[in-house]
Enzyme design. Structure first.
Site, PDB file in Angstrom:
ATOM      1  N   THR A 103      -1.581  27.538  22.765  1.00  0.00           N
ATOM      2  CA  THR A 103      -0.328  26.820  23.017  1.00  0.00           C
ATOM      3  C   THR A 103       0.836  27.349  22.178  1.00  0.00           C
ATOM      4  O   THR A 103       1.897  26.724  22.148  1.00  0.00           O
ATOM      5  CB  THR A 103      -0.512  25.318  22.727  1.00  0.00           C
ATOM      6  OG1 THR A 103      -0.946  25.161  21.367  1.00  0.00           O
ATOM      7  CG2 THR A 103      -1.527  24.705  23.661  1.00  0.00           C
ATOM      8  N   LYS A 104       0.647  28.470  21.488  1.00  0.00           N
ATOM      9  CA  LYS A 104       1.704  29.000  20.640  1.00  0.00           C
ATOM     10  C   LYS A 104       2.753  29.746  21.485  1.00  0.00           C
ATOM     11  O   LYS A 104       2.612  29.890  22.700  1.00  0.00           O
ATOM     12  CB  LYS A 104       1.117  29.928  19.570  1.00  0.00           C
ATOM     13  CG  LYS A 104       0.257  29.201  18.536  1.00  0.00           C
ATOM     14  CD  LYS A 104       1.077  28.246  17.691  1.00  0.00           C
ATOM     15  CE  LYS A 104       0.358  27.788  16.433  1.00  0.00           C
ATOM     16  NZ  LYS A 104      -0.811  26.950  16.647  1.00  0.00           N
ATOM     17  N   ASN A 105       3.775  30.264  20.821  1.00  0.00           N
ATOM     18  CA  ASN A 105       4.853  30.944  21.537  1.00  0.00           C
ATOM     19  C   ASN A 105       4.361  32.185  22.270  1.00  0.00           C
ATOM     20  O   ASN A 105       4.915  32.553  23.304  1.00  0.00           O
ATOM     21  CB  ASN A 105       5.971  31.326  20.561  1.00  0.00           C
ATOM     22  CG  ASN A 105       6.625  30.111  19.949  1.00  0.00           C
ATOM     23  OD1 ASN A 105       5.939  29.254  19.390  1.00  0.00           O
ATOM     24  ND2 ASN A 105       7.937  30.009  20.044  1.00  0.00           N
TER      25      ASN A 105
END
Length: 894
Positions: free
Chosen positions: A204-206
């Site tokens: 779910t990170k950038n």
């Protein structure tokens, strides 16, 4: 630990993730691009899936992306933090300063590296440590060995300032950039600011991959150590030993981990990296939409950004305050029942038993983290989120606030009262009882030790002596300071004012507006001037403490410094600690007066600059000699009827003078240039508006040709209450003389702002500007002048005011607008400020030489003709003002 209160419903097999019910808004969503899927298939087909050539290529591409010399792929950000700490070669049991509000894995990394975490308190407004909390934690452990800096939620953290507070060099700083791919601190991307920076590629990170992380550094020795220890401590080329020409021999020089990145992860990462810029733009759009929508919901407060730079917006965290009406956990449950996912980032480490027993906790505890913990809430934020989903989240928040909370007082500026004597007590009681004043008292400061121990108003404490102004403003998020000690010595008042302004608070000797009436104000007089009623909205606290970074330690030049706006701007800028503050004006008397106000004496320094901005050689000389890094351009002709009579003078000062300054600033390498414009520049029909619009366009075109690192921007003011020649001062004079109050037309309306809002807009624009924008304060709906005059008259006990209508003067509009029909306006990171960009691609300044030539020859007709060519809608032929109209007292724009 992260808590997701809603998980996406399982979509039918074969259905894209985006097809999940539109009524559900999951907290997070992972999107793997088609290119990444193909890359994974290619690697799987190759038969080589562990560390290999794909990993090497990803490392190089990632290092280039963040501006680092080296990048080392690892299994996770947590593993990267441990490997980086090991590579620092700290003594066993050495202490590492770490934020109290961070993911538990960061603390595990410290402990697994054989070190001891020292918890650092956070500012509840930002969720990040400050230099003061870092210094306190450093004192608690004696002499820390290293510092871990977290860029929380993707916001820039002041890495160098925190290291200085810990008395550590940057070689002993490791950054936790799990949230911060795309973040910059100032103009520098996170990734090469300290000894080592650790990124996360969690799903779910950038940059979503699934797992994986990266350690970046400019230190080749550290890069070699991390590369070795990520693979059992074996020599860094050990993975090549099974390739043709490879050697089966390798060495192990120290203990290592199994924490190497695989080619499968790297191939997905390389493909996903192609989409990062687009994803980041989308995150900024969503954050701006949240900012605008949440501004109207009392009790939901987005976290502030405490450092200049670009925010990566990995998360969108807010605080659920008491004013919302229900607590954070109840709100999460209600949102989950409505199909909206939320999360908590993070539970403070000292509230987790394992770390509480092993970490060093500073004496006095961690009050900032404790205050933040029960309020912190993360809202959905990912590039595939739709505008409709954001609107639905915000609508649900507004719905629960409305249903759950009892009727609340309107939002007011958090106010610190200086003086707990009779005047201060009366003032605080009036403010507490009458929320419409727009000032919400939070406490007192008083030097009397008796008053410090016995708060004079129930539930309103005395927070210390006057010397504690700065700390109290910071600790209690104070937005306005009101001095209620009538006999306070001028030097003492200046010290209090400077301390408050240095933290971004506005300062008033009771209501500053009423100073034009030359009346002594005490206690109940706050009742006599309701700013909210006069300007048709609540006064906004515009300037933030983050604006300090724009001017602190820099050489600042203010043009038009002797004017009402310029002088107020100088007071605010001086409080932020510039290395030099240069005061430029052509009126030497005003400059002399201003220097007396600022320093208590005059002509004691060479910071006064007497010059006319029309004089290009002189301006060039000034910029070559002074080399200003920040320029606030307030000098202008702004008397609308007089400029209708003398348009050539408006062109010479407002247009050519601005061009002189813009060119000189570009040549001198000025970092920030802010033009002060007017709402009359939007679809102008007056010479004032036309010349200011051309000044805006010169600033816009200056940005196109600006050297790297130079930012040109502009702000548009409405009518400023409290400035020289403004409505209140003129009306006060007319009422005091018993004369009729002159108003141009019964239906004329204008936008209003206070002096504090005007100066705050300038400073915030300087902080937020990226180049070429025009910033405008969102002043809600315009105010009818007749209504404002009558309300003001009642406030000074004139019940039956005599109003005489003079008729609109040439160049005056019945109703002003904030934006041109040819402009697009968008929200900014500040909920009360909008940004306008022109949709007209044609350069509007190609005819400026002809305009200047006509002005130099005082050819009024040609000046108007060229203005009409340049600016569609500007009237070619003026109607000259009558002498009778010009004889009336003139408040700006009325």
């Amino acid at each position: 630990m992260t808590v997701h209160r809603l998980r996406p419903r399982q979509a039918p097999e074969g259905l894209a993730a985006e097809a999940v019910s539109e009524q559900d808004v999951p907290f997070a969503r992972t999107w793997i691009s088609p290119e990444a899927r193909r890359a994974a298939q290619r690697v799987l087909a190759s038969g080589w899936v562990t560390t290999g050539p794909e990993t090497e290529r990803f490392e190089q591409e990632f290092a280039d992306r963040v501006g680092a010399a080296h990048a080392i792929g690892v299994t996770s950000c947590t593993a990267g933090l441990e490997l980086a700490l090991r590579a620092l070669r700290l003594p066993p049991g050495g202490t590492v300063l770490i934020p109290a509000v961070t993911f538990c894995g960061a603390a595990h990394a410290v402990l697994h590296a054989g070190l001891r975490p020292v918890l650092v308190d956070v500012d509840p407004r930002t969720a990040m440590p400050t230099p003061a909390t870092v210094a306190r934690a450093a004192r608690a452990c004696g002499c820390p060995h290293a510092l871990m800096v977290l860029h929380y939620a993707g916001a820039p953290a002041p890495v160098a300032e925190l290291a200085a507070a810990a008395r550590l060099p940057l070689t002993h700083v490791v950054e936790d950039a799990a949230h911060a791919l795309g973040t910059t601190v100032g103009d520098r991307p996170v990734g090469a600011l300290s000894r080592a920076t650790c990124f996360s590629f969690y799903a779910t990170k950038n940059l979503p991959i699934g797992e994986g992380g990266m350690v970046t550094t400019d230190d080749p020795e550290l890069a070699e150590r991390v590369g070795r220890t990520r693979l059992h401590g074996m020599s860094t080329d050990a993975w090549r030993r099974h390739l043709p020409g490879g050697s089966p021999r390798y060495s192990v020089a120290e203990a290592g981990l199994k924490a190497n990145m695989t080619d499968l992860t790297a191939a997905i990462g390389r493909a996903q990296l192609q989409h990062l810029d687009a994803w980041q733009r989308r995150r900024h759009e969503l954050a701006a939409r949240y900012e605008a929508a949440l501004a109207g919901i009392r009790g939901i407060e987005p976290l502030r950004t405490g450092t200049e730079g670009r925010h990566a917006h990995h998360l969108y965290p807010v605080r659920v305050l008491d004013a919302f009406g229900i607590d954070r956990d109840e709100l999460m449950d209600r949102l989950a029942r409505a199909g909206i996912g939320t999360s908590v980032h993070f539970t403070p480490l000292h509230r987790l038993p394992y770390f509480r027993d092993l970490a060093v906790i500073p004496p006095g505890g961690l009050p900032g983290a404790d205050a933040l913990c029960p309020r912190l809430l993360s809202l959905p934020m990912y590039p595939q989120l739709t505008e409709q989903a954001v609107d639905r989240v915000c609508a649900q928040l507004a719905r629960h606030a409305t249903r759950s909370a009892s009727p609340r007082r309107p939002a007011g500026l958090r106010t610190l009262v200086i003086g707990a004597g009779e005047a201060g007590r009366a003032l605080a009681r009036d403010l507490a009882r009458t929320p419409d004043y727009g000032l919400d008292p939070v406490g007192f400061l008083d030097d009397d030790p008796v008053r410090r121990t016995d708060g004079p108003v129930p539930e309103l404490p005395v927070l210390g002596g006057l010397d504690a102004t700065r700390d109290a403003v910071r600790a209690h998020r104070v937005e306005a300071v009101v001095v209620a000690i009538p006999q306070l010595a001028p030097a003492r008042f200046r010290a209090v004012a400077r301390a408050a302004e240095a933290e971004g608070a506005s300062v008033r000797y009771l209501p500053s507006f009423i100073a034009a009436l030359r009346r002594d104000v005490v206690g109940a007089d706050m009742r006599e001037l309701d700013v909210r009623e006069l300007i048709g909205r609540a006064e906004m606290h515009v300037v933030s403490p983050e604006a300090r970074s724009v001017v602190a330690g820099r050489r600042v030049l203010v043009t038009g410094a002797g004017g009402s706006i310029g002088s107020e701007l100088c007071h605010q800028v001086r409080a932020f600690g510039p290395s030099r503050l240069f005061l430029l004006d052509h009126d030497e008397s005003n400059l002399h007066r201003l220097q007396l106000e600022l320093h208590g004496d005059a002509l004691s320094s060479d910071d006064i600059v007497i010059s006319d901005i029309r004089d290009r050689p002189r301006i060039d000389q000034i910029f070559r000699q002074l080399r200003p890094e920040v320029v606030f351009h307030a000098a202008a002709h702004k008397h609308l009827p007089l400029l209708e009579m003398h348009p050539c003078e408006g062109v010479k000062s407002n247009v050519r003078g601005t061009e002189n300054l813009v060119r000189a600033a570009a040549e001198a390498g000025t970092a920030r240039f802010v033009l002060i414009s007017t709402d009359k520049a939007a679809d102008p029909v007056s010479v004032l508006g036309a010349t200011k619009r051309l000044a805006e366009l010169i600033v816009r075109d200056g940005q196109r040709d600006a050297p790297p690192g130079t930012v040109f921007t502009a702000v548009r003011f409405g009518n400023v209450l409290g400035s020289r020649g403004s409505l209140l001062s003129v009306v006060a004079e007319q009422l005091g003389a018993g004369s009729p109050v002159t108003v141009t037309h019964p239906d004329v309306t204008r936008f209003f702002m206070t002096v504090e809002e005007a100066v705050g807009l300038v400073l915030e624009a300087a902080r937020m500007a990226r180049g070429g924008e025009v910033f405008v304060l969102d002043m809600s709906t315009p105010v009818r002048i007749v209504d404002l005059v009558r309300k003001f008259a009642r406030s000074v006990h004139v019940q039956d005011v005599d109003i005489r209508f003079t008729g609109l003067r040439p160049g005056e509009k019945l109703n002003e607008v904030l934006f041109s029909a040819r402009e697009r306006h968008t929200p900014t990171s500040h909920p009360g400020i909008l940004a306008a960009t022109s949709t007209d691609p044609a350069p509007a300044i190609g005819r400026l030489p002809a305009l200047y030539a006509a002005a130099e020859h005082n050819d009024t007709d040609t000046v108007r003709s060229v203005l009409a060519e340049l600016l569609p809608g500007f009237p070619l032929v003026p109607s000259h003002p009558s002498r009778a109209a010009m004889a009336d007292p003139y408040p700006d724009g009325f």
